[in-house]
Design a protein around this motif. Structure first.
Motif, PDB file in Angstrom:
ATOM      1  N   GLU A   7       0.854  -1.196   0.000  1.00 46.84           N
ATOM      2  CA  GLU A   7       0.000   0.000   0.000  1.00 46.84           C
ATOM      3  C   GLU A   7       0.885   1.239   0.000  1.00 46.84           C
ATOM      4  O   GLU A   7       2.113   1.138   0.028  1.00 46.84           O
ATOM      5  N   CYS A   8       0.241   2.408  -0.050  1.00 42.19           N
ATOM      6  CA  CYS A   8       0.990   3.657   0.007  1.00 42.19           C
ATOM      7  C   CYS A   8       1.826   3.691   1.288  1.00 42.19           C
ATOM      8  O   CYS A   8       1.331   3.398   2.378  1.00 42.19           O
ATOM      9  N   ARG A   9       3.125   4.088   1.147  1.00 40.77           N
ATOM     10  CA  ARG A   9       4.024   4.063   2.302  1.00 40.77           C
ATOM     11  C   ARG A   9       4.023   5.374   3.073  1.00 40.77           C
ATOM     12  O   ARG A   9       4.837   5.538   4.006  1.00 40.77           O
ATOM     13  N   ALA A  10       3.109   6.286   2.751  1.00 41.49           N
ATOM     14  CA  ALA A  10       2.961   7.479   3.593  1.00 41.49           C
ATOM     15  C   ALA A  10       2.395   7.045   4.931  1.00 41.49           C
ATOM     16  O   ALA A  10       1.497   6.192   5.004  1.00 41.49           O
ATOM     17  N   GLN A  11       2.912   7.604   6.002  1.00 43.29           N
ATOM     18  CA  GLN A  11       2.490   7.193   7.344  1.00 43.29           C
ATOM     19  C   GLN A  11       0.978   7.395   7.510  1.00 43.29           C
ATOM     20  O   GLN A  11       0.439   8.469   7.281  1.00 43.29           O
ATOM     21  N   GLY A  12       0.278   6.306   7.874  1.00 41.83           N
ATOM     22  CA  GLY A  12      -1.157   6.375   8.124  1.00 41.83           C
ATOM     23  C   GLY A  12      -2.025   6.236   6.900  1.00 41.83           C
ATOM     24  O   GLY A  12      -3.259   6.259   7.011  1.00 41.83           O
ATOM     25  N   CYS A  13      -1.444   6.090   5.714  1.00 47.49           N
ATOM     26  CA  CYS A  13      -2.240   5.975   4.478  1.00 47.49           C
ATOM     27  C   CYS A  13      -2.432   4.502   4.139  1.00 47.49           C
ATOM     28  O   CYS A  13      -1.482   3.705   4.207  1.00 47.49           O
ATOM     29  N   SER A  14      -3.655   4.140   3.757  1.00 49.22           N
ATOM     30  CA  SER A  14      -3.958   2.740   3.466  1.00 49.22           C
ATOM     31  C   SER A  14      -4.366   2.517   2.013  1.00 49.22           C
ATOM     32  O   SER A  14      -4.992   1.512   1.689  1.00 49.22           O
TER      33      SER A  14
ATOM     34  N   GLY B 263      20.686  11.520 -10.309  1.00 50.07           N
ATOM     35  CA  GLY B 263      21.519  10.325 -10.307  1.00 50.07           C
ATOM     36  C   GLY B 263      20.892   9.131  -9.630  1.00 50.07           C
ATOM     37  O   GLY B 263      21.529   8.080  -9.510  1.00 50.07           O
ATOM     38  N   GLY B 264      19.654   9.270  -9.161  1.00 52.80           N
ATOM     39  CA  GLY B 264      18.991   8.140  -8.522  1.00 52.80           C
ATOM     40  C   GLY B 264      18.736   7.005  -9.488  1.00 52.80           C
ATOM     41  O   GLY B 264      18.422   7.222 -10.665  1.00 52.80           O
ATOM     42  N   ARG B 265      18.860   5.789  -8.993  1.00 50.86           N
ATOM     43  CA  ARG B 265      18.716   4.601  -9.835  1.00 50.86           C
ATOM     44  C   ARG B 265      17.256   4.153  -9.867  1.00 50.86           C
ATOM     45  O   ARG B 265      16.514   4.296  -8.898  1.00 50.86           O
ATOM     46  N   THR B 266      16.881   3.567 -11.014  1.00 56.84           N
ATOM     47  CA  THR B 266      15.538   3.004 -11.159  1.00 56.84           C
ATOM     48  C   THR B 266      15.595   1.550 -10.724  1.00 56.84           C
ATOM     49  O   THR B 266      15.595   0.620 -11.531  1.00 56.84           O
ATOM     50  N   ASP B 267      15.697   1.347  -9.413  1.00 56.90           N
ATOM     51  CA  ASP B 267      15.703  -0.010  -8.875  1.00 56.90           C
ATOM     52  C   ASP B 267      14.906  -0.040  -7.581  1.00 56.90           C
ATOM     53  O   ASP B 267      14.477   0.994  -7.057  1.00 56.90           O
ATOM     54  N   LEU B 268      14.715  -1.239  -7.051  1.00 60.75           N
ATOM     55  CA  LEU B 268      13.830  -1.415  -5.899  1.00 60.75           C
ATOM     56  C   LEU B 268      14.352  -0.715  -4.656  1.00 60.75           C
ATOM     57  O   LEU B 268      13.566  -0.206  -3.847  1.00 60.75           O
ATOM     58  N   ALA B 269      15.658  -0.682  -4.480  1.00 61.41           N
ATOM     59  CA  ALA B 269      16.221  -0.062  -3.276  1.00 61.41           C
ATOM     60  C   ALA B 269      15.964   1.436  -3.248  1.00 61.41           C
ATOM     61  O   ALA B 269      15.947   2.049  -2.167  1.00 61.41           O
ATOM     62  N   ASN B 270      15.749   2.042  -4.408  1.00 59.71           N
ATOM     63  CA  ASN B 270      15.540   3.481  -4.483  1.00 59.71           C
ATOM     64  C   ASN B 270      14.072   3.813  -4.773  1.00 59.71           C
ATOM     65  O   ASN B 270      13.757   4.909  -5.211  1.00 59.71           O
ATOM     66  N   ALA B 271      13.181   2.850  -4.521  1.00 56.41           N
ATOM     67  CA  ALA B 271      11.781   3.046  -4.887  1.00 56.41           C
ATOM     68  C   ALA B 271      10.865   2.889  -3.679  1.00 56.41           C
ATOM     69  O   ALA B 271      11.159   2.156  -2.729  1.00 56.41           O
ATOM     70  N   VAL B 272       9.749   3.594  -3.720  1.00 55.49           N
ATOM     71  CA  VAL B 272       8.711   3.470  -2.708  1.00 55.49           C
ATOM     72  C   VAL B 272       7.373   3.789  -3.377  1.00 55.49           C
ATOM     73  O   VAL B 272       7.309   4.615  -4.299  1.00 55.49           O
ATOM     74  N   LEU B 273       6.316   3.131  -2.955  1.00 56.63           N
ATOM     75  CA  LEU B 273       4.993   3.367  -3.525  1.00 56.63           C
ATOM     76  C   LEU B 273       4.265   4.450  -2.743  1.00 56.63           C
ATOM     77  O   LEU B 273       4.197   4.399  -1.509  1.00 56.63           O
ATOM     78  N   LEU B 274       3.721   5.428  -3.453  1.00 54.81           N
ATOM     79  CA  LEU B 274       2.943   6.508  -2.848  1.00 54.81           C
ATOM     80  C   LEU B 274       1.660   6.713  -3.646  1.00 54.81           C
ATOM     81  O   LEU B 274       1.660   6.590  -4.875  1.00 54.81           O
ATOM     82  N   CYS B 275       0.576   7.034  -2.953  1.00 54.55           N
ATOM     83  CA  CYS B 275      -0.659   7.366  -3.646  1.00 54.55           C
ATOM     84  C   CYS B 275      -0.474   8.713  -4.345  1.00 54.55           C
ATOM     85  O   CYS B 275       0.498   9.432  -4.092  1.00 54.55           O
TER      86      CYS B 275
END
Length: 420
Positions: free
Chosen positions: A356-363, A380-392
Motif C-alpha cells: 500500500e501507500c508508504r505514507a504514514q497512516g495511508c492505506s 543520479g537516482g537509480r531506477t531499482d527497488l532499493a531506491n523506490a517506494v509506492l505513494l498514492c
C-alpha cells in the motif's frame, strides 16, 4: 329525393361522437371504486383504438391533403383542428408503417390487442431490423420470413409487456426469431459503429487566456474506457482519502479527473512517444480464444460494451498477451540508470513488498499507487527497488511540494509535516 346514406365508417365515427355527447354530464366521481377501475381500463382501450384508427385513416387520406395543397394529412388536420402538428406527424408515421409494412400490427392496434404506445415502439424495432437487411447474408424471401416472425412475436409479447420492456425485446428480437443470423448482424453492426467512431474522432484545444485550456474530444468507446481505466488509477475512487486536497478541502470528482489526466501525461516516457505512447493500459476483454485468433465474432469489455474481434486483435497488438513470471531474466527487477520509469515487473515487485501507500497512516492499496524515486532520477537516482517506494497520487504530489517536509521512518514509511 332521399339523402344518400353515409358510409358505414363515417356513420360509426359519428355514432362514437353521439355516445361521448351522452356521457358529458355524467360525473365519474360518483362511480363506485370497482366501476372506476373498470371504466379506466375501458376508456384507455377506447382511446388507444380510436388513435390507431385515426392513424390508419391518415395513411389512407393522402388525397385530402393533396386536394387542398397541404404537405401531408398531418398538416391538413393540424390546420383544421388546431392540434399539434408533431403529434399528427407521429400518428401518420404509425399509420403509414402499418398500412405499407406491418399489416399484422395494424390489425392488432385497431382491434385493441396492442396499445398505440406499444405500437410506436414495435414499429421502431421492426423498421430498425428491416434496415439491417444489407448487413446479413440472406435471401430476400428468407429475410421477409424473419421480419414476419419478428412482427408476430412482438405483437404477441405486447399482451405481457409495456413499451419500455418491448423496446428492450425489440433490440434483441433477431436473437429470438433467427439466432443463426443474430451473431452475424451484431458483428456487422459493431464494425459499422467502429468505422463511424473512427470517422467522428476529434480533439480540440482552446486556450482560454487564464492559464488553462479547454480540451474537447470525441473518441471511440473503447478508447474512452481505456482512458477512464487509466485516470481511475490516479483518482482512486475506492477510498475517501483521495477526495481531499492538501489543505483538507473536499475536491470535486471532475477536478480530480482533471488532475489525474495531467498526472497521466506527466507519467508518459517521452522517449517512447514516437513508438506507441507508452505501455498500453490493461483492459479486461471477454471472448473466445478462437474468435481472437480468427478475428471473427465479438468481444465484451469490462463495462459491458461490445467490440468486434478484429478490434480486440488490434488492441492486443499494443497490450501483449503473454505469460509473465516475476523475477525471471525476461522481467528484470533492477534497471539501474538504463530507464527512467519503473518497469511493470518492478511495479509488481514493489506491490508485493509495500502492499500500500508508504505514507504514514495511508492505506491506499498498491494498485492505486505510483512508484517514486527516493533519490530523484534527475540527480543520479537509480531506477531499482532499493531506491523506490509506492505513494498514492496525493502523497506523491506532497513529496514534491515545497510546503511540506518529509523524512523516512525506520520501517520505511514516509512521514510528512507542513513547513512552519
Amino acid at each position: 329525393m332521399t339523402e344518400l346514406a353515409h358510409h358505414p365508417y363515417l356513420a360509426g365515427a359519428e355514432s362514437l361522437v353521439a355516445v361521448l355527447d351522452s356521457m358529458v354530464d355524467l360525473q365519474p366521481a360518483f362511480l363506485p371504486e370497482p366501476d372506476q377501475r373498470r371504466a379506466l381500463q375501458v376508456m384507455r382501450a377506447v382511446a388507444s383504438r380510436a388513435l390507431a384508427m385515426e392513424a390508419m385513416l391518415m395513411a389512407a387520406a393522402g388525397g385530402v391533403a393533396e386536394a387542398d395543397g397541404h404537405r401531408d394529412v398531418a398538416a391538413w388536420l393540424a390546420h383544421r383542428s388546431h392540434a399539434s402538428l408533431a403529434a399528427g406527424r407521429r400518428a401518420q408515421r404509425l399509420g403509414d408503417a402499418c398500412d405499407r409494412r406491418w399489416q399484422h400490427l395494424g390489425r392488432a392496434l385497431v382491434t385493441g390487442c396492442v396499445d398505440v404506445d406499444q405500437g410506436h415502439v414495435i414499429v421502431a424495432a421492426l423498421d430498425d431490423l428491416a434496415a439491417a437487411a444489407t448487413l446479413v447474408d440472406v435471401g430476400v424471401e428468407e429475410w421477409g420470413r424473419v421480419l414476419a416472425l419478428a412482427e408476430a412475436h412482438l405483437v404477441e409479447q405486447a399482451a405481457e409487456f409495456g413499451p419500455r420492456e418491448l423496446r428492450r425485446l425489440g433490440e434483441r428480437i433477431l436473437a429470438v426469431v433467427a439466432p443463426e443470423l443474430a451473431e452475424q448482424l451484431e458483428e456487422k453492426e459493431l464494425e459499422a459503429a467502429e468505422q463511424r467512431a473512427r470517422r467522428r474522432t476529434s480533439l480540440r484545444i482552446q486556450h482560454l487566456g487564464d492559464g488553462t485550456a479547454l480540451i474537447r474530444a470525441r473518441v471511440p468507446e473503447s478508447v474512452a474506457l481505456r482512458l477512464t481505466t487509466s485516470l481511475e488509477a490516479f483518482t482512486n475512487p475506492r477510498h475517501a482519502e483521495g477526495r481531499c486536497g492538501s489543505d483538507g478541502e473536499t475536491v470535486p470528482y471532475d477536478r480530480r479527473l482533471g488532475e489525474a489526466f495531467c498526472s497521466l501525461l506527466e507519467c508518459l516516457d517521452p522517449a517512447r512517444l514516437p513508438l506507441h505512447g507508452g505501455d498500453a493500459t490493461t483492459l479486461v476483454i471477454t471472448m473466445d480464444l478462437a474468435a481472437l485468433v480468427e478475428g471473427l465474432g465479438a468481444a465484451t469489455l469490462a463495462d459491458g460494451s461490445r467490440i468486434t474481434a478484429g478490434e480486440a486483435r488490434r488492441m492486443a497488438c499494443t497490450a501483449d498477451l503473454v505469460p509473465a513470471v516475476l523475477g525471471t531474466r525476461s522481467v528484470p527487477l533492477d534497471l539501474g540508470r538504463t530507464a527512467r520509469l519503473f518497469s511493470p515487473g518492478q511495479r509488481k515487485a514493489l506491490a508485493l513488498r509495500d502492499r500500500e501507500c508508504r505514507a504514514q497512516g495511508c492505506s491506499i492499496p498498491s494498485t492505486w499507487t505510483e512508484a517514486h524515486h527516493l533519490e530523484p532520477w534527475s540527480r543520479g537516482g537509480r531506477t531499482d527497488l532499493a531506491n523506490a517506494v509506492l505513494l498514492c497520487s496525493r502523497h506523491h504530489h506532497l513529496i514534491h511540494a515545497d510546503r511540506y517536509l518529509h523524512d523516512r521512518m525506520p520501517n520505511g514509511d514516509i512521514r510528512f509535516a507542513r513547513r512552519r
